[in-house]
Design a protein around this motif. Structure first.
Motif, PDB file in Angstrom:
ATOM      1  N   PHE A  25      -1.227  14.482  -9.702  1.00 28.13           N
ATOM      2  CA  PHE A  25      -1.505  13.093 -10.076  1.00 28.13           C
ATOM      3  C   PHE A  25      -0.212  12.338 -10.355  1.00 28.13           C
ATOM      4  O   PHE A  25      -0.039  11.193  -9.927  1.00 28.13           O
ATOM      5  N   PHE A  26       0.710  12.982 -11.082  1.00 29.88           N
ATOM      6  CA  PHE A  26       2.003  12.357 -11.372  1.00 29.88           C
ATOM      7  C   PHE A  26       2.699  11.950 -10.080  1.00 29.88           C
ATOM      8  O   PHE A  26       3.196  10.821  -9.940  1.00 29.88           O
ATOM      9  N   SER A  27       2.738  12.859  -9.113  1.00 28.75           N
ATOM     10  CA  SER A  27       3.445  12.594  -7.858  1.00 28.75           C
ATOM     11  C   SER A  27       2.810  11.432  -7.105  1.00 28.75           C
ATOM     12  O   SER A  27       3.499  10.522  -6.630  1.00 28.75           O
ATOM     13  N   ARG A  28       1.490  11.457  -6.989  1.00 29.16           N
ATOM     14  CA  ARG A  28       0.797  10.415  -6.219  1.00 29.16           C
ATOM     15  C   ARG A  28       0.923   9.048  -6.877  1.00 29.16           C
ATOM     16  O   ARG A  28       1.143   8.033  -6.195  1.00 29.16           O
ATOM     17  N   VAL A  29       0.776   8.997  -8.197  1.00 31.35           N
ATOM     18  CA  VAL A  29       0.876   7.720  -8.905  1.00 31.35           C
ATOM     19  C   VAL A  29       2.264   7.122  -8.726  1.00 31.35           C
ATOM     20  O   VAL A  29       2.410   5.933  -8.394  1.00 31.35           O
ATOM     21  N   LEU A  30       3.315   7.924  -8.919  1.00 35.55           N
ATOM     22  CA  LEU A  30       4.675   7.400  -8.819  1.00 35.55           C
ATOM     23  C   LEU A  30       4.983   6.911  -7.411  1.00 35.55           C
ATOM     24  O   LEU A  30       5.531   5.806  -7.227  1.00 35.55           O
ATOM     25  N   ILE A  31       4.641   7.691  -6.404  1.00 35.82           N
ATOM     26  CA  ILE A  31       4.943   7.295  -5.021  1.00 35.82           C
ATOM     27  C   ILE A  31       4.243   5.991  -4.673  1.00 35.82           C
ATOM     28  O   ILE A  31       4.846   5.076  -4.099  1.00 35.82           O
ATOM     29  N   ARG A  32       2.983   5.881  -5.029  1.00 33.52           N
ATOM     30  CA  ARG A  32       2.234   4.649  -4.711  1.00 33.52           C
ATOM     31  C   ARG A  32       2.816   3.443  -5.446  1.00 33.52           C
ATOM     32  O   ARG A  32       2.935   2.348  -4.883  1.00 33.52           O
ATOM     33  N   LEU A  33       3.157   3.627  -6.726  1.00 32.66           N
ATOM     34  CA  LEU A  33       3.703   2.510  -7.496  1.00 32.66           C
ATOM     35  C   LEU A  33       5.018   2.019  -6.895  1.00 32.66           C
ATOM     36  O   LEU A  33       5.239   0.813  -6.747  1.00 32.66           O
ATOM     37  N   LEU A  34       5.908   2.948  -6.562  1.00 30.72           N
ATOM     38  CA  LEU A  34       7.193   2.550  -5.991  1.00 30.72           C
ATOM     39  C   LEU A  34       7.002   1.841  -4.649  1.00 30.72           C
ATOM     40  O   LEU A  34       7.637   0.816  -4.378  1.00 30.72           O
ATOM     41  N   HIS A  41      11.982  -0.607   0.487  1.00 33.91           N
ATOM     42  CA  HIS A  41      12.465   0.747   0.727  1.00 33.91           C
ATOM     43  C   HIS A  41      11.429   1.540   1.530  1.00 33.91           C
ATOM     44  O   HIS A  41      10.238   1.207   1.550  1.00 33.91           O
ATOM     45  N   THR A  42      11.894   2.615   2.170  1.00 33.07           N
ATOM     46  CA  THR A  42      10.996   3.509   2.900  1.00 33.07           C
ATOM     47  C   THR A  42      10.962   4.845   2.165  1.00 33.07           C
ATOM     48  O   THR A  42      12.003   5.377   1.782  1.00 33.07           O
ATOM     49  N   TYR A  43       9.762   5.392   1.983  1.00 37.62           N
ATOM     50  CA  TYR A  43       9.559   6.575   1.163  1.00 37.62           C
ATOM     51  C   TYR A  43       9.101   7.726   2.056  1.00 37.62           C
ATOM     52  O   TYR A  43       8.020   7.677   2.649  1.00 37.62           O
ATOM     53  N   TYR A  44       9.941   8.747   2.158  1.00 37.90           N
ATOM     54  CA  TYR A  44       9.682   9.883   3.034  1.00 37.90           C
ATOM     55  C   TYR A  44       9.156  11.047   2.192  1.00 37.90           C
ATOM     56  O   TYR A  44       9.844  11.517   1.268  1.00 37.90           O
ATOM     57  N   LYS A  52      -4.845  17.659   2.035  1.00 38.39           N
ATOM     58  CA  LYS A  52      -5.978  16.745   1.999  1.00 38.39           C
ATOM     59  C   LYS A  52      -6.029  15.885   0.740  1.00 38.39           C
ATOM     60  O   LYS A  52      -6.914  15.051   0.596  1.00 38.39           O
ATOM     61  N   SER A  53      -5.084  16.064  -0.188  1.00 41.05           N
ATOM     62  CA  SER A  53      -5.196  15.401  -1.486  1.00 41.05           C
ATOM     63  C   SER A  53      -4.576  14.011  -1.532  1.00 41.05           C
ATOM     64  O   SER A  53      -4.724  13.323  -2.531  1.00 41.05           O
ATOM     65  N   PHE A  54      -3.874  13.605  -0.481  1.00 42.31           N
ATOM     66  CA  PHE A  54      -3.120  12.354  -0.560  1.00 42.31           C
ATOM     67  C   PHE A  54      -3.269  11.589   0.746  1.00 42.31           C
ATOM     68  O   PHE A  54      -2.968  12.113   1.819  1.00 42.31           O
ATOM     69  N   HIS A  55      -3.731  10.354   0.647  1.00 42.43           N
ATOM     70  CA  HIS A  55      -3.904   9.510   1.826  1.00 42.43           C
ATOM     71  C   HIS A  55      -3.359   8.114   1.526  1.00 42.43           C
ATOM     72  O   HIS A  55      -4.127   7.167   1.356  1.00 42.43           O
ATOM     73  N   PRO A  56      -2.034   7.979   1.414  1.00 43.65           N
ATOM     74  CA  PRO A  56      -1.463   6.670   1.073  1.00 43.65           C
ATOM     75  C   PRO A  56      -1.688   5.658   2.189  1.00 43.65           C
ATOM     76  O   PRO A  56      -1.616   5.977   3.370  1.00 43.65           O
ATOM     77  N   GLU A  57      -1.982   4.431   1.767  1.00 40.74           N
ATOM     78  CA  GLU A  57      -2.259   3.368   2.729  1.00 40.74           C
ATOM     79  C   GLU A  57      -1.011   2.564   3.075  1.00 40.74           C
ATOM     80  O   GLU A  57      -0.975   1.859   4.093  1.00 40.74           O
ATOM     81  N   GLN A  58       0.015   2.633   2.235  1.00 35.10           N
ATOM     82  CA  GLN A  58       1.196   1.788   2.436  1.00 35.10           C
ATOM     83  C   GLN A  58       1.950   2.184   3.704  1.00 35.10           C
ATOM     84  O   GLN A  58       2.162   3.373   3.977  1.00 35.10           O
ATOM     85  N   THR A  59       2.376   1.176   4.448  1.00 28.19           N
ATOM     86  CA  THR A  59       3.072   1.428   5.715  1.00 28.19           C
ATOM     87  C   THR A  59       4.514   1.883   5.516  1.00 28.19           C
ATOM     88  O   THR A  59       5.147   2.349   6.472  1.00 28.19           O
ATOM     89  N   ASN A  60       5.038   1.732   4.298  1.00 33.66           N
ATOM     90  CA  ASN A  60       6.417   2.174   4.049  1.00 33.66           C
ATOM     91  C   ASN A  60       6.471   3.597   3.493  1.00 33.66           C
ATOM     92  O   ASN A  60       7.503   4.039   3.000  1.00 33.66           O
TER      93      ASN A  60
END
Length: 389
Positions: A25-34, A41-44, A52-60
């Motif tokens: 949860f910590f990882s997903r929340v931080l990545i999405r917020l940034l 910025h682009t986040y790799y 299967k636990s993470f499906h970010p919608e952001q294009t960056n």
């Protein structure tokens, strides 16, 4: 918005994609917020294998999987060492190890790094782990603290432990408090709460405990406290969390005192009903906000996210007076000795019977939650990144 040039920021994303407990949860929340607040910025996300636990919608946000046959075959080695070649090849400007480790050889690449240290439990409580796990955790923690450019500690308590155990210079460590997912920060509409109540067959009123069922989360003493008020407070305890090897001991106690019908193990109830044995992420804020109070008297934590998740929704909290928990709860919670079911029972009574006191707890909790706003959290992390570039 940042005034720095656009960056390529890399993350160890194993837990973002594969972990459904606190580190995930910590990882997903931080990545999405940034990604939301700093879209330039682009986040790799360096992920050792599809998850299967993470499906970010952001294009960056870009997922990076091991590309060669060798790297896919030995994906753990890719994550812990060989990934450094990809960081250089992809012109990554900064790498963030989100949970206690960075790849071996990273300093030699010239890529600056941040490592988040959530806790040093394997160092402080080695008896809670297998000897081989202690050896592995210790090696990774020590390497990361010695070789990362900066350390991000999630509490002052964790920072004190890093300094004491590893002798790390205090100025190398920044304390940055986490935030819960933004959804917890808003009051859920009554129709949503009622839909969640019906979906999970929740009682009209209940106390709530959220956490893996392991010894340090202290569910046994919560049940002992519930037993003390069984004839005074007619509401049950709902437990949200998977069994970490301690449930049998808790259930044996409940059977002994004939309290089995007053404790709902939600994952178990869902499985018996033929459903997936976990609460959907989008339902958690409403579930919290249905509770009379959330009780979290853990013996030790790195942060204690359920405290903020509850307070952000206006839910009274009972938690421990030890570890980092008073640091996170501030003056807004009912603090107890985790070894004292009597103090927990007193909290149950006070919250259940004193309407004015409980209203103050809700208000104070909402105020305390403002310290952990998502935009504050993301801003502090970005400032840390910029400080080392």
């Amino acid at each position: 918005m940042s005034f720095f040039a656009a960056m390529n920021i890399g993350f160890d994303a194993k837990r973002a994609y594969h972990n459904n407990t606190g580190l995930g949860f910590f990882s997903r929340v931080l990545i999405r917020l940034l990604a939301d607040q700093y879209p330039e910025h682009t986040y790799y996300l360096f992920n050792p294998k599809p998850g299967k636990s993470f499906h970010p919608e952001q294009t960056n946000i870009r997922e990076v999987l091991p590309q060669t046959v060798l790297n896919r075959l030995f994906s753990s080695a890719w994550r812990s060492r060989w990934v450094t070649r990809d960081l250089v090849r992809m012109d990554i400007n900064l790498y963030h190890g989100l949970s206690h480790e960075i790849p071996a050889g990273l300093p030699q690449t010239g890529v600056p790094s941040v490592v988040t240290i959530h806790d040093l439990f394997p160092e402080i409580y080695p008896e809670q782990y297998t000897p081989i796990d202690v050896k592995i955790y210790r090696a990774k923690l020590r390497y990361a603290c010695r070789n990362a450019t900066k350390i991000m500690a999630i509490s002052e308590e964790t920072k004190r432990h890093i300094i004491k155990i590893y002798g790390t210079a205090p100025e190398k460590i920044d304390v940055i408090y986490q935030s819960c997912a933004p959804a917890f920060m808003a009051a859920e509409p009554e129709e949503k709460k009622e839909a969640v109540r019906q979906k999970y067959r929740l009682p009209e009123a209940f106390f709530l405990h959220v956490g893996t069922i392991i010894e340090r989360k202290n569910l046994l003493n919560i049940c002992k406290a519930l037993n003390q008020v069984r004839n005074e407070i007619p509401i049950p305890l709902v437990v949200v969390g998977n069994d970490g090897g301690f449930k049998d001991k808790v259930k044996a106690y409940l059977k002994e005192v004939q309290l089995e019908d007053r404790v709902y193990f939600l994952s178990e109830q869902l499985a018996l009903a033929g459903k997936k044995p976990f609460v959907a992420t989008e339902d958690l804020p409403a579930l919290y906000q249905l509770a009379t109070a959330m009780i979290y008297p853990s013996y030790f934590e790195g942060f204690g996210m359920p405290i903020i998740e509850a307070m952000a929704g206006g839910v009274p909290v009972i938690t421990s007076n030890t570890s980092c928990l008073p640091e996170i709860a501030g003056t807004a919670a009912w603090l107890v000795d985790p070894d004292s079911p009597e103090e927990m029972a007193a909290g149950f009574r006070k919250i259940y019977t004193d309407v004015a006191f409980t209203a103050d707890m809700r208000s104070n909790g909402l105020s305390n939650a403002q310290r952990f706003l998502p935009e504050v959290y993301a801003g502090d992390v970005m400032k840390l990144y910029q400080s080392i570039l």
